[in-house]
Design a protein around this motif. Sequence first.
Motif, mmCIF file in Angstrom:
data_model
loop_
_atom_site.group_PDB
_atom_site.id
_atom_site.type_symbol
_atom_site.label_atom_id
_atom_site.label_comp_id
_atom_site.label_asym_id
_atom_site.label_seq_id
_atom_site.Cartn_x
_atom_site.Cartn_y
_atom_site.Cartn_z
ATOM 1 N N VAL A 99 0.673 -1.335 -0.011
ATOM 2 C CA VAL A 99 0.255 0.085 0.211
ATOM 3 C C VAL A 99 0.920 0.806 0.325
ATOM 4 C CG1 VAL A 99 -1.538 1.518 1.515
ATOM 5 C CG2 VAL A 99 -2.199 -1.031 1.331
ATOM 6 N N ILE A 100 1.671 1.103 0.816
ATOM 7 C CA ILE A 100 3.221 2.639 0.490
ATOM 8 C C ILE A 100 3.723 3.166 -0.718
ATOM 9 C CG2 ILE A 100 4.568 3.377 2.209
ATOM 10 C CD1 ILE A 100 3.785 2.508 4.563
ATOM 11 N N GLN A 101 3.647 1.670 -0.855
ATOM 12 C CA GLN A 101 4.830 1.907 -1.905
ATOM 13 C C GLN A 101 3.787 2.439 -3.546
ATOM 14 O OE1 GLN A 101 5.969 -2.530 -4.026
ATOM 15 N NE2 GLN A 101 7.200 -1.343 -5.039
ATOM 16 N N THR A 102 2.524 2.005 -3.201
ATOM 17 C CA THR A 102 1.662 2.238 -4.437
ATOM 18 C C THR A 102 1.005 4.219 -3.767
ATOM 19 O OG1 THR A 102 0.186 0.274 -4.447
ATOM 20 C CG2 THR A 102 -0.705 1.833 -4.910
ATOM 21 N N GLU A 103 1.149 3.898 -2.874
ATOM 22 C CA GLU A 103 0.770 5.375 -2.931
ATOM 23 C C GLU A 103 2.178 6.337 -2.591
ATOM 24 O OE1 GLU A 103 0.478 5.554 1.540
ATOM 25 O OE2 GLU A 103 -2.070 4.670 1.500
ATOM 26 N N CYS A 104 3.274 5.824 -2.428
ATOM 27 C CA CYS A 104 4.630 6.990 -2.815
ATOM 28 C C CYS A 104 4.550 6.878 -4.272
ATOM 29 C CB CYS A 104 5.448 6.368 -1.794
ATOM 30 S SG CYS A 104 5.173 6.269 -0.777
ATOM 31 N N GLY A 105 4.379 5.956 -5.091
ATOM 32 C CA GLY A 105 4.051 5.856 -6.578
ATOM 33 C C GLY A 105 3.423 7.125 -7.016
ATOM 34 N N ILE A 106 2.273 7.482 -6.270
ATOM 35 C CA ILE A 106 1.825 8.890 -6.845
ATOM 36 C C ILE A 106 2.040 9.713 -6.060
ATOM 37 C CG2 ILE A 106 -0.796 9.462 -6.965
ATOM 38 C CD1 ILE A 106 -1.492 6.586 -6.813
ATOM 39 N N TRP A 107 1.821 9.506 -5.019
ATOM 40 C CA TRP A 107 2.597 11.156 -3.677
ATOM 41 C C TRP A 107 3.519 12.136 -4.403
ATOM 42 C CZ3 TRP A 107 -1.693 12.767 -1.115
ATOM 43 C CH2 TRP A 107 -1.597 13.877 -0.642
ATOM 44 N N PRO A 108 3.823 13.874 -4.596
ATOM 45 C CA PRO A 108 4.426 13.939 -4.812
ATOM 46 C C PRO A 108 5.370 13.004 -3.594
ATOM 47 C CG PRO A 108 2.913 15.527 -4.810
ATOM 48 C CD PRO A 108 2.067 13.960 -4.542
ATOM 49 N N ARG A 109 6.850 14.202 -3.557
ATOM 50 C CA ARG A 109 7.572 14.225 -2.481
ATOM 51 C C ARG A 109 8.890 14.272 -3.360
ATOM 52 N NH1 ARG A 109 9.946 7.923 -3.014
ATOM 53 N NH2 ARG A 109 10.109 7.482 -4.965
ATOM 54 N N GLY A 110 9.293 14.742 -1.703
ATOM 55 C CA GLY A 110 11.328 15.307 -2.012
ATOM 56 C C GLY A 110 12.205 14.302 -1.651
ATOM 57 N N GLU A 111 13.471 14.477 -1.730
ATOM 58 C CA GLU A 111 13.975 13.068 -1.551
ATOM 59 C C GLU A 111 14.988 13.948 -0.692
ATOM 60 O OE1 GLU A 111 14.995 10.879 -3.102
ATOM 61 O OE2 GLU A 111 13.590 11.629 -4.657
ATOM 62 N N PRO A 112 15.205 12.992 0.740
ATOM 63 C CA PRO A 112 16.087 12.969 1.708
ATOM 64 C C PRO A 112 17.497 13.828 1.870
ATOM 65 C CG PRO A 112 15.198 10.923 1.633
ATOM 66 C CD PRO A 112 14.970 11.993 0.498
ATOM 67 N N VAL A 113 17.578 14.352 2.195
ATOM 68 C CA VAL A 113 18.548 15.432 2.425
ATOM 69 C C VAL A 113 19.831 14.257 2.939
ATOM 70 C CG1 VAL A 113 18.108 17.782 2.932
ATOM 71 C CG2 VAL A 113 19.132 16.251 4.901
ATOM 72 N N PRO A 114 21.578 14.420 2.821
ATOM 73 C CA PRO A 114 22.677 13.345 2.158
ATOM 74 C C PRO A 114 22.662 12.917 4.572
ATOM 75 C CG PRO A 114 23.037 14.921 1.313
ATOM 76 C CD PRO A 114 21.776 15.570 1.409
ATOM 77 N N ASP A 115 22.253 13.505 5.494
ATOM 78 C CA ASP A 115 22.681 14.306 6.438
ATOM 79 C C ASP A 115 21.705 13.423 7.037
ATOM 80 O OD1 ASP A 115 21.357 16.335 6.360
ATOM 81 O OD2 ASP A 115 23.537 16.929 7.607
ATOM 82 N N PHE A 116 20.367 13.348 6.751
ATOM 83 C CA PHE A 116 18.955 12.628 7.252
ATOM 84 C C PHE A 116 18.983 11.579 8.338
ATOM 85 C CE2 PHE A 116 14.576 10.407 7.667
ATOM 86 C CZ PHE A 116 14.160 11.793 7.830
ATOM 87 N N HIS A 117 19.961 11.015 8.611
ATOM 88 C CA HIS A 117 19.947 10.067 9.437
ATOM 89 C C HIS A 117 21.218 10.399 10.624
ATOM 90 C CE1 HIS A 117 17.268 7.032 7.300
ATOM 91 N NE2 HIS A 117 16.801 7.196 8.319
#
Length: 137
Positions: A28-46
């Motif tokens: 379900v998450i894969q399907t949602e995230c395939g449609i929903w607009p999003r950015g990319e996490p910054v390199p130091d996110f973690h």
Amino acid sequence: VICNEDYPFMAGQYDSGDTILGNTLLSVIQTECGIWPRGEPVPDFHVPVTAAAPVLLLTGTRDPVTPPSYAEQTAAHFPHSLVLTGVGLGHSVITNYCLREIAGAFIESGSVQGLDTACVARIKPAPFFTSILGPNP
């Protein structure tokens, strides 16, 4: 948030095929995230954030989302922090009267010093229920 901050790190890493629900949630998450607009996490996110600001961390022993171990790991990066754990509580611990009052006092004082936390030891586990209506009276 999940598509930007969680899913990129989940995709391909977890296989729950041998559980009752299988990989349904991930699908379900894969399907949602395939449609929903999003950015990319910054390199130091973690990379953990550190700060001298006072931090109050509230958790419950039955929290499957942000368990007490996460609060303890987080507290290690904040020298003026306090972790309070409600025994038998789940994810939304702020609904507990004791923790809500402590959170209010923390916000008013701006400090974890001097907070009256005695009521935490008296927190009773939340009753078990199987209905959206909550536990039986």
